[in-house]
Design an enzyme around this catalytic site. Structure first.
Site, PDB file in Angstrom:
ATOM      1  N   GLU A 283      -4.011  10.322  35.868  1.00  0.00           N
ATOM      2  CA  GLU A 283      -4.442  10.377  34.459  1.00  0.00           C
ATOM      3  C   GLU A 283      -5.052  11.733  34.138  1.00  0.00           C
ATOM      4  O   GLU A 283      -4.865  12.258  33.034  1.00  0.00           O
ATOM      5  CB  GLU A 283      -5.437   9.249  34.164  1.00  0.00           C
ATOM      6  N   TRP A 286      -2.244  13.951  33.467  1.00  0.00           N
ATOM      7  CA  TRP A 286      -1.694  13.778  32.105  1.00  0.00           C
ATOM      8  C   TRP A 286      -2.480  14.638  31.119  1.00  0.00           C
ATOM      9  O   TRP A 286      -1.926  15.241  30.205  1.00  0.00           O
ATOM     10  CB  TRP A 286      -1.789  12.308  31.657  1.00  0.00           C
ATOM     11  N   TRP A 315       9.566   8.273   7.190  1.00  0.00           N
ATOM     12  CA  TRP A 315       8.317   7.519   7.328  1.00  0.00           C
ATOM     13  C   TRP A 315       7.954   6.809   6.028  1.00  0.00           C
ATOM     14  O   TRP A 315       8.247   7.309   4.934  1.00  0.00           O
ATOM     15  CB  TRP A 315       7.163   8.455   7.699  1.00  0.00           C
ATOM     16  N   ASN A 350      -7.406   2.450  26.490  1.00  0.00           N
ATOM     17  CA  ASN A 350      -6.100   3.124  26.474  1.00  0.00           C
ATOM     18  C   ASN A 350      -4.948   2.191  26.104  1.00  0.00           C
ATOM     19  O   ASN A 350      -4.072   2.540  25.317  1.00  0.00           O
ATOM     20  CB  ASN A 350      -5.827   3.769  27.835  1.00  0.00           C
ATOM     21  N   TRP A 368       3.032   9.213  12.683  1.00  0.00           N
ATOM     22  CA  TRP A 368       2.016   9.334  13.724  1.00  0.00           C
ATOM     23  C   TRP A 368       0.909  10.305  13.297  1.00  0.00           C
ATOM     24  O   TRP A 368      -0.225  10.188  13.749  1.00  0.00           O
ATOM     25  CB  TRP A 368       2.645   9.796  15.043  1.00  0.00           C
ATOM     26  N   TRP A 391      -0.158  10.150  20.682  1.00  0.00           N
ATOM     27  CA  TRP A 391       0.500   9.665  19.464  1.00  0.00           C
ATOM     28  C   TRP A 391       1.998   9.926  19.490  1.00  0.00           C
ATOM     29  O   TRP A 391       2.796   9.061  19.123  1.00  0.00           O
ATOM     30  CB  TRP A 391      -0.146  10.289  18.216  1.00  0.00           C
TER      31      TRP A 391
HETATM   32  C1  LIG Z   1      -2.469   7.230  20.764  1.00  0.00           C
HETATM   33  C2  LIG Z   1      -3.360   7.782  21.863  1.00  0.00           C
HETATM   34  C3  LIG Z   1      -4.355   8.703  21.542  1.00  0.00           C
HETATM   35  C4  LIG Z   1      -5.183   9.225  22.546  1.00  0.00           C
HETATM   36  N1  LIG Z   1      -6.151  10.150  22.214  1.00  0.00           N
HETATM   37  C5  LIG Z   1      -6.941  10.690  23.170  1.00  0.00           C
HETATM   38  C6  LIG Z   1      -7.943  11.658  22.848  1.00  0.00           C
HETATM   39  O1  LIG Z   1      -8.104  12.076  21.699  1.00  0.00           O
HETATM   40  N2  LIG Z   1      -8.731  12.112  23.853  1.00  0.00           N
HETATM   41  C7  LIG Z   1      -8.583  11.702  25.152  1.00  0.00           C
HETATM   42  O2  LIG Z   1      -9.330  12.151  26.024  1.00  0.00           O
HETATM   43  N3  LIG Z   1      -7.617  10.827  25.479  1.00  0.00           N
HETATM   44  C8  LIG Z   1      -6.801  10.293  24.543  1.00  0.00           C
HETATM   45  N4  LIG Z   1      -5.856   9.373  24.893  1.00  0.00           N
HETATM   46  C9  LIG Z   1      -5.639   9.058  26.309  1.00  0.00           C
HETATM   47  C10 LIG Z   1      -6.447   7.856  26.861  1.00  0.00           C
HETATM   48  O3  LIG Z   1      -6.315   6.752  26.028  1.00  0.00           O
HETATM   49  C11 LIG Z   1      -7.931   8.173  27.036  1.00  0.00           C
HETATM   50  O4  LIG Z   1      -8.092   9.381  27.736  1.00  0.00           O
HETATM   51  C12 LIG Z   1      -8.607   7.069  27.850  1.00  0.00           C
HETATM   52  O5  LIG Z   1      -8.468   5.837  27.187  1.00  0.00           O
HETATM   53  C13 LIG Z   1     -10.074   7.407  28.040  1.00  0.00           C
HETATM   54  O6  LIG Z   1     -10.703   6.380  28.725  1.00  0.00           O
HETATM   55  P1  LIG Z   1     -11.278   6.595  30.188  1.00  0.00           P
HETATM   56  O7  LIG Z   1     -12.167   7.791  30.203  1.00  0.00           O
HETATM   57  O8  LIG Z   1     -11.860   5.309  30.629  1.00  0.00           O
HETATM   58  O9  LIG Z   1      -9.971   6.934  30.977  1.00  0.00           O
HETATM   59  P2  LIG Z   1      -9.593   6.785  32.522  1.00  0.00           P
HETATM   60  O10 LIG Z   1      -8.488   5.825  32.614  1.00  0.00           O
HETATM   61  O11 LIG Z   1     -10.778   6.552  33.370  1.00  0.00           O
HETATM   62  O12 LIG Z   1      -8.974   8.228  32.849  1.00  0.00           O
HETATM   63  C14 LIG Z   1      -9.792   9.339  33.251  1.00  0.00           C
HETATM   64  C15 LIG Z   1      -9.584  10.517  32.347  1.00  0.00           C
HETATM   65  O13 LIG Z   1      -8.228  10.947  32.383  1.00  0.00           O
HETATM   66  C16 LIG Z   1      -7.841  11.416  31.097  1.00  0.00           C
HETATM   67  N5  LIG Z   1      -6.751  10.564  30.601  1.00  0.00           N
HETATM   68  C17 LIG Z   1      -6.548   9.259  30.859  1.00  0.00           C
HETATM   69  N6  LIG Z   1      -5.407   8.830  30.277  1.00  0.00           N
HETATM   70  C18 LIG Z   1      -4.903   9.894  29.632  1.00  0.00           C
HETATM   71  C19 LIG Z   1      -3.738  10.088  28.841  1.00  0.00           C
HETATM   72  N7  LIG Z   1      -2.849   9.103  28.621  1.00  0.00           N
HETATM   73  N8  LIG Z   1      -3.539  11.301  28.299  1.00  0.00           N
HETATM   74  C20 LIG Z   1      -4.402  12.312  28.521  1.00  0.00           C
HETATM   75  N9  LIG Z   1      -5.512  12.194  29.267  1.00  0.00           N
HETATM   76  C21 LIG Z   1      -5.760  11.001  29.821  1.00  0.00           C
HETATM   77  C22 LIG Z   1      -9.064  11.300  30.199  1.00  0.00           C
HETATM   78  O14 LIG Z   1      -9.737  12.541  30.218  1.00  0.00           O
HETATM   79  C23 LIG Z   1      -9.861  10.219  30.893  1.00  0.00           C
HETATM   80  O15 LIG Z   1     -11.243  10.267  30.612  1.00  0.00           O
HETATM   81  C24 LIG Z   1      -5.000   8.829  23.896  1.00  0.00           C
HETATM   82  C25 LIG Z   1      -3.990   7.900  24.195  1.00  0.00           C
HETATM   83  C26 LIG Z   1      -3.185   7.382  23.194  1.00  0.00           C
HETATM   84  C27 LIG Z   1      -2.121   6.381  23.553  1.00  0.00           C
END
Ligand SMILES: Cc1cc2nc3c(=O)[nH]c(=O)nc-3n(C[C@H](O)[C@H](O)[C@H](O)COP(=O)(O)OP(=O)(O)OC[C@H]3O[C@@H](n4cnc5c(N)ncnc54)[C@H](O)[C@@H]3O)c2cc1C
Length: 473
Positions: A283, A286, A315, A350, A368, A391
């Protein structure tokens, strides 16, 4: 008062004092160090709500830093105004030769940094150092030098390049190395920069920039590193299995802390590797993949990344549908719960982000960009690259996105990822007492007829979404 040579550390997305790349580099130079934070009016223009919880989070983090700096013989200097004008004025007022800041890869931030560097030319040097990522967007590229379009090979390359050294946290001794703050303040007052006094407390500090402070018990600024440690030792082993369960805290919830740099990505990666938390590491990769994508295709912040769809998708502009989605009144409980979680907590799970993004773009066929804008207003962890990436992934318009014909069925998603309806009940009080088996599709149950009726029918909406994409296939 004569000041010895000062090096400025310009803090932006790195609101901490430990493992701080810019601070480390400033400490290598001769002279003292003055950390500075600017409430940049160009950035604040994007924060229309007076009670935006991110500003409370920031000011609270700044107060923590200031308190800690006082123990180490320094103070944090907080200024208010246009950063492009403040930094050159400040450098001149303090007779500064060197400024250090972390690289920022967002398109507007890069323009700001280039403008500041140009203005300083001939008077002071600004050095940008890598801090918010392990590998910058220019470091992990295809052999041809082009940007990756697919995550897995990017991730494989990333993993093959990581060494214990590349994620090694910075260590330094900064005691007694900070500038004499009285002298700094005399110069600041003489040159008329607007200074925010943190000693008066976070309320007064935010009031001075015309925002309201709300103490946030959900996102305390202290103990970010402890949160990381707790996640690694207690939850990372199960992460692969619990990360999709919306009702439990199976993920780290570190995103706001990473966004504003209260924890460093180096310490996250370092600990993930030590603990063998491979899925969690993915993650974090990503996050860097999306930073790389936005850096190389900056226009994808506003238009479809995939040229096939760019500006061509038909859209919908249904304002009523958009408002129902934003307020959590779509009639699909899992969507409504998620949208209300965003409004009340400034965060969303997420899995829920994926569900609501799919719903907006496929069921409602609303662009989006509208969802991206709404998230940008409310997410504590709002990060342009990850948000646009997420998005466009859900909308099937992005890099390595999900195929357009995958349309999440919200009822099945909540049956699978919130089987007992605990997540739904937490955020939708109207359904507090509804039996679990009725929660996923309340319109089928006479008991729940009072709940919002679904604003679209799943099967019909799905067909319409497929037709919209197929036109351009
Ligand atoms: C539509 C959409 C919008 C999102 N917008 C954001 C946003 O503005 N900011 C953001 O930080 N994340 C975003 N995410 C990714 C993800 O949802 C969040 O990072 C995650 O939910 C944060 O929770 P956590 O810290 O418990 O993540 P964990 O699952 O603990 O992951 C650890 C860290 O990895 C990174 N991470 C995890 N998943 C992703 C991912 N899919 N893409 C990029 N980084 C990721 C984050 O920094 C996160 O804190 C988005 C996902 C979607 C589907």
């Amino acid at each position: 008062m004569v000041l010895s040579a000062i090096n400025i550390v310009w803090m932006r997305r790195d609101l901490r004092l430990h493992d701080h790349a810019a601070l480390y580099h400033a400490l290598q130079a001769q002279g003292s160090v003055q950390p500075v934070f600017i409430f940049d009016t160009e950035i604040l223009a994007h924060f229309p709500h007076r009670n935006d919880r991110r500003l409370s989070f920031i000011v609270s983090a700044l107060c923590d830093i200031d308190r800690e700096l006082q123990k180490r013989g320094g103070r944090l200097l907080v200024l208010h105004g246009n950063a492009k004008e403040i930094i050159p004025t400040l450098a001149q007022a303090l007779g500064v030769g060197n400024i250090y800041a972390a690289e920022d890869y967002e398109p507007e931030a890069m323009k700001r940094d280039a403008a500041v560097a140009a203005q300083l030319e001939g008077t002071a040097k600004i050095t940008f150092v890598k801090d918010q990522v392990i590998f910058s967007p220019k470091e992990i590229l295809l052999e041809s030098g082009a940007a990756y379009k697919v995550f897995t090979p990017y991730s494989n390359n990333w993993r093959s390049r990581i060494t214990p050294l590349s994620s090694m946290p910075y260590e330094y001794n900064d005691k007694g190395r900070y500038a004499a703050f009285d002298g700094v303040m005399q110069r600041i007052q003489a040159c008329g920069l607007q200074y925010i006094d943190l000693s008066a407390g976070p309320e007064a500090a935010l009031e001075a920039v015309e925002y309201d402070y709300n103490k946030d018990t959900l996102w305390p600024t202290q103990g970010a590193v402890a949160r990381l440690q707790e996640f690694i030792s207690e939850k990372s082993k199960n992460y692969e299995f619990s990360r999709d369960a919306m009702a439990v805290h199976g993920t780290s919830r570190l995103s706001p802390y990473l966004r504003f740099g209260l924890v460093s990505v180096r310490e996250c990666v370092h600990r993930a590797m030590e603990a063998g938390a491979i899925k969690w590491l993915t993650e974090l990769i990503w996050r860097e993949f999306y930073a790389m994508t936005l850096f190389h295709v900056p226009e994808s912040a506003h238009v479809e990344w995939n040229p096939k769809y760019r500006g061509r998708l038909d859209w919908s502009h249904n304002e009523g549908h958009l408002a129902a989605w934003q307020q959590g009144k779509t009639g699909y409980p899992v969507v409504d719960a998620a949208m209300r979680q965003l409004l009340t907590e400034g965060w969303m799970h997420n899995r829920a982000r994926m569900i609501v993004a799919s719903f907006l773009t496929k069921h409602l066929r609303i662009s989006w960009t509208k969802g991206e804008e709404h998230f940008a207003q409310y997410l504590m962890d709002y990060d342009m690259a990850s948000n646009v990436g997420g998005w466009q992934w859900a909308a099937s318009t992005g890099t390595d996105a999900q195929p357009y014909f995958r349309v999440f069925n919200p009822s099945l998603q909540s049956e699978k990822f919130d089987p007992k309806g605990e997540y739904i009940r937490r955020y939708v009080p109207e359904l507090q007492r509804a039996p679990a088996d009725t929660l996923h599709a309340p319109w089928k149950h006479p008991l729940l007829m009072n709940y919002y009726p679904p604003i679209v029918d799943h099967a019909t909406a799905r067909d319409q979404a497929l037709a919209m994409f197929k036109k351009l296939a």
